[in-house]
Write a protein that holds these residues in place. Sequence first.
Motif, PDB file in Angstrom:
ATOM      1  N   PHE A 417       0.829  -1.202   0.000  1.00  0.00           N
ATOM      2  CA  PHE A 417       0.000   0.000   0.000  1.00  0.00           C
ATOM      3  C   PHE A 417       0.866   1.256   0.000  1.00  0.00           C
ATOM      4  CE2 PHE A 417      -4.015  -2.070   0.646  1.00  0.00           C
ATOM      5  CZ  PHE A 417      -3.722  -3.226   1.348  1.00  0.00           C
ATOM      6  N   PRO A 418       0.348   2.378  -0.500  1.00  0.00           N
ATOM      7  CA  PRO A 418      -0.940   2.505  -1.190  1.00  0.00           C
ATOM      8  C   PRO A 418      -0.917   1.759  -2.517  1.00  0.00           C
ATOM      9  CG  PRO A 418       0.283   4.540  -1.360  1.00  0.00           C
ATOM     10  CD  PRO A 418       1.058   3.672  -0.437  1.00  0.00           C
ATOM     11  N   THR A 426      -7.219   4.348  -5.787  1.00  0.00           N
ATOM     12  CA  THR A 426      -6.086   4.119  -4.901  1.00  0.00           C
ATOM     13  C   THR A 426      -6.593   3.689  -3.529  1.00  0.00           C
ATOM     14  OG1 THR A 426      -4.699   5.707  -6.074  1.00  0.00           O
ATOM     15  CG2 THR A 426      -4.053   5.140  -3.823  1.00  0.00           C
ATOM     16  N   TYR A 427      -6.116   2.536  -3.080  1.00  0.00           N
ATOM     17  CA  TYR A 427      -6.518   1.958  -1.800  1.00  0.00           C
ATOM     18  C   TYR A 427      -5.512   2.370  -0.732  1.00  0.00           C
ATOM     19  CZ  TYR A 427      -9.347  -1.131  -4.775  1.00  0.00           C
ATOM     20  OH  TYR A 427     -10.251  -1.622  -5.683  1.00  0.00           O
ATOM     21  N   ASP A 428      -6.022   2.898   0.386  1.00  0.00           N
ATOM     22  CA  ASP A 428      -5.141   3.232   1.489  1.00  0.00           C
ATOM     23  C   ASP A 428      -4.800   1.961   2.258  1.00  0.00           C
ATOM     24  OD1 ASP A 428      -7.743   2.978   2.460  1.00  0.00           O
ATOM     25  OD2 ASP A 428      -7.425   4.373   4.108  1.00  0.00           O
ATOM     26  N   ASN A 642      -9.121  12.401  -1.639  1.00  0.00           N
ATOM     27  CA  ASN A 642      -8.566  11.279  -2.398  1.00  0.00           C
ATOM     28  C   ASN A 642      -9.714  10.361  -2.794  1.00  0.00           C
ATOM     29  OD1 ASN A 642      -9.164  10.346   0.123  1.00  0.00           O
ATOM     30  ND2 ASN A 642      -7.317   9.126   0.363  1.00  0.00           N
ATOM     31  N   THR A 645     -11.475   6.105   1.880  1.00  0.00           N
ATOM     32  CA  THR A 645     -10.735   5.243   2.780  1.00  0.00           C
ATOM     33  C   THR A 645     -11.374   3.851   2.736  1.00  0.00           C
ATOM     34  OG1 THR A 645     -12.113   5.732   4.697  1.00  0.00           O
ATOM     35  CG2 THR A 645     -10.293   7.228   4.254  1.00  0.00           C
ATOM     36  N   CYS A 740      -6.333   5.210   9.721  1.00  0.00           N
ATOM     37  CA  CYS A 740      -6.554   5.899   8.456  1.00  0.00           C
ATOM     38  C   CYS A 740      -5.671   7.143   8.394  1.00  0.00           C
ATOM     39  CB  CYS A 740      -8.028   6.285   8.322  1.00  0.00           C
ATOM     40  SG  CYS A 740      -8.395   7.198   6.815  1.00  0.00           S
ATOM     41  N   PHE A 742      -6.136   9.518   6.214  1.00  0.00           N
ATOM     42  CA  PHE A 742      -6.867  10.594   5.549  1.00  0.00           C
ATOM     43  C   PHE A 742      -8.006  11.175   6.382  1.00  0.00           C
ATOM     44  CE2 PHE A 742      -5.398   7.655   2.152  1.00  0.00           C
ATOM     45  CZ  PHE A 742      -4.372   8.454   1.679  1.00  0.00           C
ATOM     46  N   LYS A 748     -11.899   4.803   9.989  1.00  0.00           N
ATOM     47  CA  LYS A 748     -12.547   4.550   8.709  1.00  0.00           C
ATOM     48  C   LYS A 748     -14.006   4.195   9.007  1.00  0.00           C
ATOM     49  CE  LYS A 748      -8.232   2.453   7.043  1.00  0.00           C
ATOM     50  NZ  LYS A 748      -7.619   1.270   6.380  1.00  0.00           N
TER      51      LYS A 748
END
Length: 799
Positions: A417-418, A426-428, A642, A645, A740, A742, A748
């Motif tokens: 990741f990411p 895009t996966y966190d 982004n 999450t 998370c 973000f 999340k």
Amino acid sequence: MPGVPGAGVPAAPGRGGRLVGRSVPRREDPRLLTGRGRFVDDIALPGMLHAQFVRSTVANGVIEAIDLTAVHEVPGVVAAFTAGDLALGDIVAQLERPEPEFVETAMPVLARDRVRYVGEPVAIVIARDAYAAEDGLEAARVSYAVRPPVTSAAAALAAGAPLVHEEAAHNTLVDVSLCATDGIDEVFAAADRVVRVDTRTGRQNALPLETRGAVAHWDDREEQLVVQTCTQVPHQVRTVAARCLRLAERAVRVVVPDMGGGFGQKSVVGREEIATAAAALRLRRPVKWIEDRKDALSASFLAREQHYDVRAAFDADGRILGIDADVVCDMGAYSCYPFTAGIEPLMASAELPGVYKVPAYRVRGRAVATNKAPTAPYRGVSRPQYVMVVERLFERAARELGLDPVEIRRRNVITDFPYTGVNGITYDPGSYLESLDLCARTLRDEGWYERRAAAAEEGRHLGIGYACFSERTGYGSAAFAQRRMAVVPGFDISEVRMDTSGAVTVTTGTMSHGQSHETTMAQIVADELGLDIGAVRLHQGDTDRITYGWGTFASRSITVGGSAVRLAAGKLGEKLRRIAADRWGIPWEETALGRGRVHRRGDPAVTIGYPELADLAYLRAHLLPKDIEPGLSATATFDVFNDGTFSNATHGVVVELDEGTGRVEILRYVCVEDCGVAINPQVVEGQCRGGIAQGIAGALFEQVTYDAQGEPSATSFLDYKVPTAHEIPEVTIHHLETPCAFSATGAKGAGEGGTIGAPAAVLNAVNDALRATGVELDRTPLTPETVHRALRGLPEPAA
């Protein structure tokens, strides 16, 4: 986890004495459990009237006449209105700009010229009590020129099918295609193994305990129409009501009392609440509408009916090479506001690759109009369906390649990741592999594999199934903007305000309908300000008190709303520290918050309490420094810019099939989930358990079907099979924690995961139990009749 220090570690509740991470008792419970909650149906206003709706009895027809003459003669009836009487604007879910892939359709508040499903509201009857309103409905006479209905997506797409909307050719409201990889046909041609799944899922009702309802009245003093309703999106109801009634938006106030569930069904704007408001405005008297259970089951927003035809290519070692998918979603008669008919096919098309490293991808997603009640979001929105499809692909590939079902997943789940997938998302960081391993290890350590082998020797049918998935949560404006809707949700706004006693009031644009916001938001604020949780009070669901908000859906409340709350609390805390620092003549950075006081770092004896600071801020503001405004309040916004999450989980299920009845009994259920920082682990577990129950319901029990005339089959709980506590097993939940990056809280979303994973895990377990028969089942719900046939070696009946 490679590249992610500390990812997927067991959750550590209540670090350092903080409230976040602790299972603090729910603050809502004393009120709700002692009968002091106040729901829409509890509201009684002086002079209040009651409303019910004349509804269409045909699925497709032109309205020739609406005769309400006899309705007015019914004792207790005060008024009855048609669309022409109220002259309302339509509810229109629009795109930002015209798109050839999207057909915009208008949903009238009351049907005018045409009805498109059984149960569509045609007129509203207002009476002195609810019983007289029901009597009035029976006196209404509506005549139709009946047209042939289309009652399935396949029929809607057939050549020459009647059109639900004349502007929608082939009954297609949305048609999007994504070919993320050149040469995908060559990928499949060169693959060692190609497997295919053709699956259908039944139409469901979200079935909140509290049905929909509204009470509306005109406030002469404020010159304002006040609508009290159980909605997840109060500000959107305000906007639509104002537009349909041609009022300034400030002339409409929407207030949400306690709410008994929503699950997405109440995250869209309903026609009935707008019509109720219109009647109250017209009569200048309070009007109440409460949806009865029959209407809730058959005429409210439904969901889930989808068809997937998907193939996947694998190499000889079980590594996936590509996915090619065709997705058809039966959206019923209209687009919902604000999400449009694209809500299900766009979700499925964008996110179908899920937790796996899929190098090649092609998909077509369609939203099809039929003569059924319209579709709204329902907990998970397409993810229970596409996760079920993808997990079936891996199970089928494992069987054909002679691999262990867990091992083939291990070889394909995302671990670095990411990660940007072939779908452009895009996966966190998450704990995909860790959750899979822990879930599988739990079932192995408990001896279920040995029990399965022993059962087979005894002629019994035990099966073990898994589902590994992610849940995209905290959609921000950037993610929603990709859907090109005219209405783009995303951000949230919070205000945190302290009074002269040192108590704090918090506002949020999110809307609780059972998720414990009064507790979890208070935990965040109390930690940020160093307060006792009892000093924090949350306000939500009032469009006059809350600056703006998008409400609650898509697991966004803590990720987005909770982040705004924390940032606002942080701003207020800084102001408290600056006032104290000025009193002491030191830089504010040398101060800290704790226990309802500001302390000087390094000298704990130098403190000042919040009430004293509030006294300065409000009552002796002349003593404040010139750069600090009077009062103690702070506002903050938060958005996710982004792709969102991603929470993740693995579900493991053990089932046994009864050879005589076809009954599926769930013997064991294990869930390993990771939603980042769990603000309140007990609340997260409640979300998981409730979601799993709904997922099991979709896998084994619930379905709304229609006859050839478009009449719904399930208008009571005699026909709509809802599982009870007897059918839902005990669930073991293990928490992992990948914070998370973000969100302001490290959290999340957790609201939908249980529902997403359960259907796939149950279906895979059932198929594992059927392995000796050679039959595989790919459609839900799995009825006892279907399972009984499969145990005798007979395939699923044709769709």
